[in-house]
Write a protein that holds these residues in place. Structure first.
Motif, PDB file in Angstrom:
ATOM      1  N   PRO A  86       0.926  -1.048  -0.142  1.00 45.74           N
ATOM      2  CA  PRO A  86      -0.032   0.041  -0.005  1.00 45.74           C
ATOM      3  C   PRO A  86       0.974   1.268  -0.043  1.00 45.74           C
ATOM      4  N   ASP A  87       2.052   1.287   0.496  1.00 43.18           N
ATOM      5  CA  ASP A  87       2.721   2.552   0.702  1.00 43.18           C
ATOM      6  C   ASP A  87       3.579   2.709  -0.503  1.00 43.18           C
ATOM      7  N   GLY A  88       3.564   1.557  -1.542  1.00 45.97           N
ATOM      8  CA  GLY A  88       4.285   1.901  -2.826  1.00 45.97           C
ATOM      9  C   GLY A  88       5.706   0.966  -2.979  1.00 45.97           C
ATOM     10  N   SER A  89       6.099   0.402  -1.670  1.00 50.45           N
ATOM     11  CA  SER A  89       7.137  -0.286  -1.806  1.00 50.45           C
ATOM     12  C   SER A  89       6.944  -1.636  -2.362  1.00 50.45           C
ATOM     13  N   ILE A  90       8.136  -2.440  -2.691  1.00 48.65           N
ATOM     14  CA  ILE A  90       7.690  -3.789  -3.234  1.00 48.65           C
ATOM     15  C   ILE A  90       8.100  -4.641  -1.919  1.00 48.65           C
ATOM     16  N   GLY A 129       9.324  -8.035  -0.562  1.00 51.13           N
ATOM     17  CA  GLY A 129      10.231  -9.281  -0.773  1.00 51.13           C
ATOM     18  C   GLY A 129      11.015  -8.907  -1.953  1.00 51.13           C
ATOM     19  N   GLU A 130      11.756  -7.683  -1.778  1.00 50.64           N
ATOM     20  CA  GLU A 130      12.464  -7.315  -2.806  1.00 50.64           C
ATOM     21  C   GLU A 130      13.568  -8.036  -2.918  1.00 50.64           C
ATOM     22  N   GLY A 131      13.973  -8.676  -4.342  1.00 47.00           N
ATOM     23  CA  GLY A 131      15.117  -9.594  -4.544  1.00 47.00           C
ATOM     24  C   GLY A 131      14.798 -11.065  -4.344  1.00 47.00           C
ATOM     25  N   SER A 132      13.638 -11.219  -3.793  1.00 44.16           N
ATOM     26  CA  SER A 132      13.142 -12.693  -3.649  1.00 44.16           C
ATOM     27  C   SER A 132      11.947 -13.062  -4.257  1.00 44.16           C
ATOM     28  N   ALA A 133      12.069 -13.913  -5.463  1.00 47.11           N
ATOM     29  CA  ALA A 133      10.893 -14.503  -6.145  1.00 47.11           C
ATOM     30  C   ALA A 133       9.772 -15.281  -5.161  1.00 47.11           C
ATOM     31  N   TYR A 134      10.499 -16.025  -4.312  1.00 42.86           N
ATOM     32  CA  TYR A 134       9.657 -16.839  -3.225  1.00 42.86           C
ATOM     33  C   TYR A 134       9.002 -15.973  -2.361  1.00 42.86           C
ATOM     34  N   GLU A 135       9.414 -14.782  -1.802  1.00 40.98           N
ATOM     35  CA  GLU A 135       8.631 -14.090  -0.928  1.00 40.98           C
ATOM     36  C   GLU A 135       7.498 -13.182  -1.833  1.00 40.98           C
ATOM     37  N   GLN A 136       8.075 -12.851  -2.819  1.00 39.75           N
ATOM     38  CA  GLN A 136       6.946 -11.914  -3.786  1.00 39.75           C
ATOM     39  C   GLN A 136       5.840 -12.898  -4.122  1.00 39.75           C
ATOM     40  N   LYS A 182       4.730 -15.615  -2.685  1.00 43.87           N
ATOM     41  CA  LYS A 182       3.805 -15.862  -1.515  1.00 43.87           C
ATOM     42  C   LYS A 182       3.009 -14.694  -1.196  1.00 43.87           C
ATOM     43  N   TYR A 183       3.523 -13.542  -1.261  1.00 48.36           N
ATOM     44  CA  TYR A 183       2.708 -12.363  -0.823  1.00 48.36           C
ATOM     45  C   TYR A 183       1.615 -12.201  -1.707  1.00 48.36           C
ATOM     46  N   PRO A 216      10.442 -10.457 -20.126  1.00 47.69           N
ATOM     47  CA  PRO A 216      11.767  -9.882 -20.050  1.00 47.69           C
ATOM     48  C   PRO A 216      11.690  -8.806 -18.822  1.00 47.69           C
ATOM     49  N   MET A 217      10.430  -8.061 -18.586  1.00 51.46           N
ATOM     50  CA  MET A 217      10.401  -7.222 -17.502  1.00 51.46           C
ATOM     51  C   MET A 217       8.981  -6.812 -17.051  1.00 51.46           C
ATOM     52  N   LEU A 218       9.032  -6.270 -15.902  1.00 59.23           N
ATOM     53  CA  LEU A 218       7.499  -6.064 -15.359  1.00 59.23           C
ATOM     54  C   LEU A 218       7.652  -4.398 -15.231  1.00 59.23           C
ATOM     55  N   ASN A 219       6.790  -3.904 -14.500  1.00 62.86           N
ATOM     56  CA  ASN A 219       6.554  -2.388 -14.370  1.00 62.86           C
ATOM     57  C   ASN A 219       7.840  -1.876 -13.721  1.00 62.86           C
ATOM     58  N   ARG A 220       8.179  -2.483 -12.943  1.00 58.53           N
ATOM     59  CA  ARG A 220       9.735  -1.881 -12.155  1.00 58.53           C
ATOM     60  C   ARG A 220      10.726  -3.257 -11.968  1.00 58.53           C
ATOM     61  N   PRO A 221      11.837  -2.633 -12.106  1.00 58.22           N
ATOM     62  CA  PRO A 221      12.968  -3.746 -12.219  1.00 58.22           C
ATOM     63  C   PRO A 221      12.998  -4.570 -10.779  1.00 58.22           C
ATOM     64  N   THR A 222      12.513  -4.026  -9.951  1.00 61.59           N
ATOM     65  CA  THR A 222      12.529  -4.940  -8.397  1.00 61.59           C
ATOM     66  C   THR A 222      11.259  -5.752  -8.441  1.00 61.59           C
ATOM     67  N   GLN A 223      10.399  -5.553  -9.460  1.00 60.47           N
ATOM     68  CA  GLN A 223       9.223  -6.853  -9.529  1.00 60.47           C
ATOM     69  C   GLN A 223       9.649  -7.966 -10.330  1.00 60.47           C
ATOM     70  N   LEU A 224       9.713  -9.040  -9.685  1.00 65.06           N
ATOM     71  CA  LEU A 224      10.054 -10.403 -10.279  1.00 65.06           C
ATOM     72  C   LEU A 224       8.929 -11.129 -10.689  1.00 65.06           C
TER      73      LEU A 224
END
Length: 134
Positions: free
Chosen positions: A40-44, A46-53, A55-56, A112-120
């Motif tokens: 909700p605050d705009g942050s990602i 689980g940044e850097g973790s495909a598992y965490e993203q 699951k979230y 190849p990519m999503l909206n932000r580079p930190t989105q896996l």
């Protein structure tokens, strides 16, 4: 036959600006659009973790399903977009923690990519109320 349609918002500012819903329910059919781990605050999350993203997002989707009167046991299809196919083991681990017993269809697509580079990962999901496996 007419079916009632209900649009659900996650509250993301772009939904109103662009004109899309996070989830649409038509009769017993539920469709959840592509969702990433943006908090909700705009942050990602689980940044850097495909598992965490993964699951979230899957947990977020289960919460959305409950708002529409559904549950994870009624999920019939999940589509995951991954920015690197090397993430598949991590995606599979998170996926199996939620859906191992349900066994919905699942597709993982490399992109190849999503909206932000930190989105896996980005995930879509479909469910049908009353479609519980025997």
């Amino acid at each position: 036959m007419e079916l009632k349609r209900t649009n659900y918002s996650s509250g993301a500012p772009l939904e109103e600006k662009v004109g899309y819903s996070r989830m649409v329910k038509v009769g017993p059919f539920i469709y959840i659009g592509g969702t990433t781990s943006v908090q909700p605050d705009g942050s990602i999350y689980g940044e850097g973790s495909a598992y965490e993203q993964t699951k979230y997002v899957l947990e977020k989707h289960v919460e959305l399903l409950e708002k529409a009167g559904s549950k994870k046991e009624e999920v019939i299809k999940v589509k995951v977009y991954a920015t690197d196919m090397k993430f598949v083991p991590d995606i599979a681990k998170a996926y199996s923690e939620i859906f191992k017993e349900v066994k919905p269809l699942c597709t993982v697509v490399g992109t190849p990519m999503l909206n932000r580079p930190t989105q896996l990962v980005e995930i879509e999901m479909d469910a049908v109320i009353g479609a519980i496996a025997e």
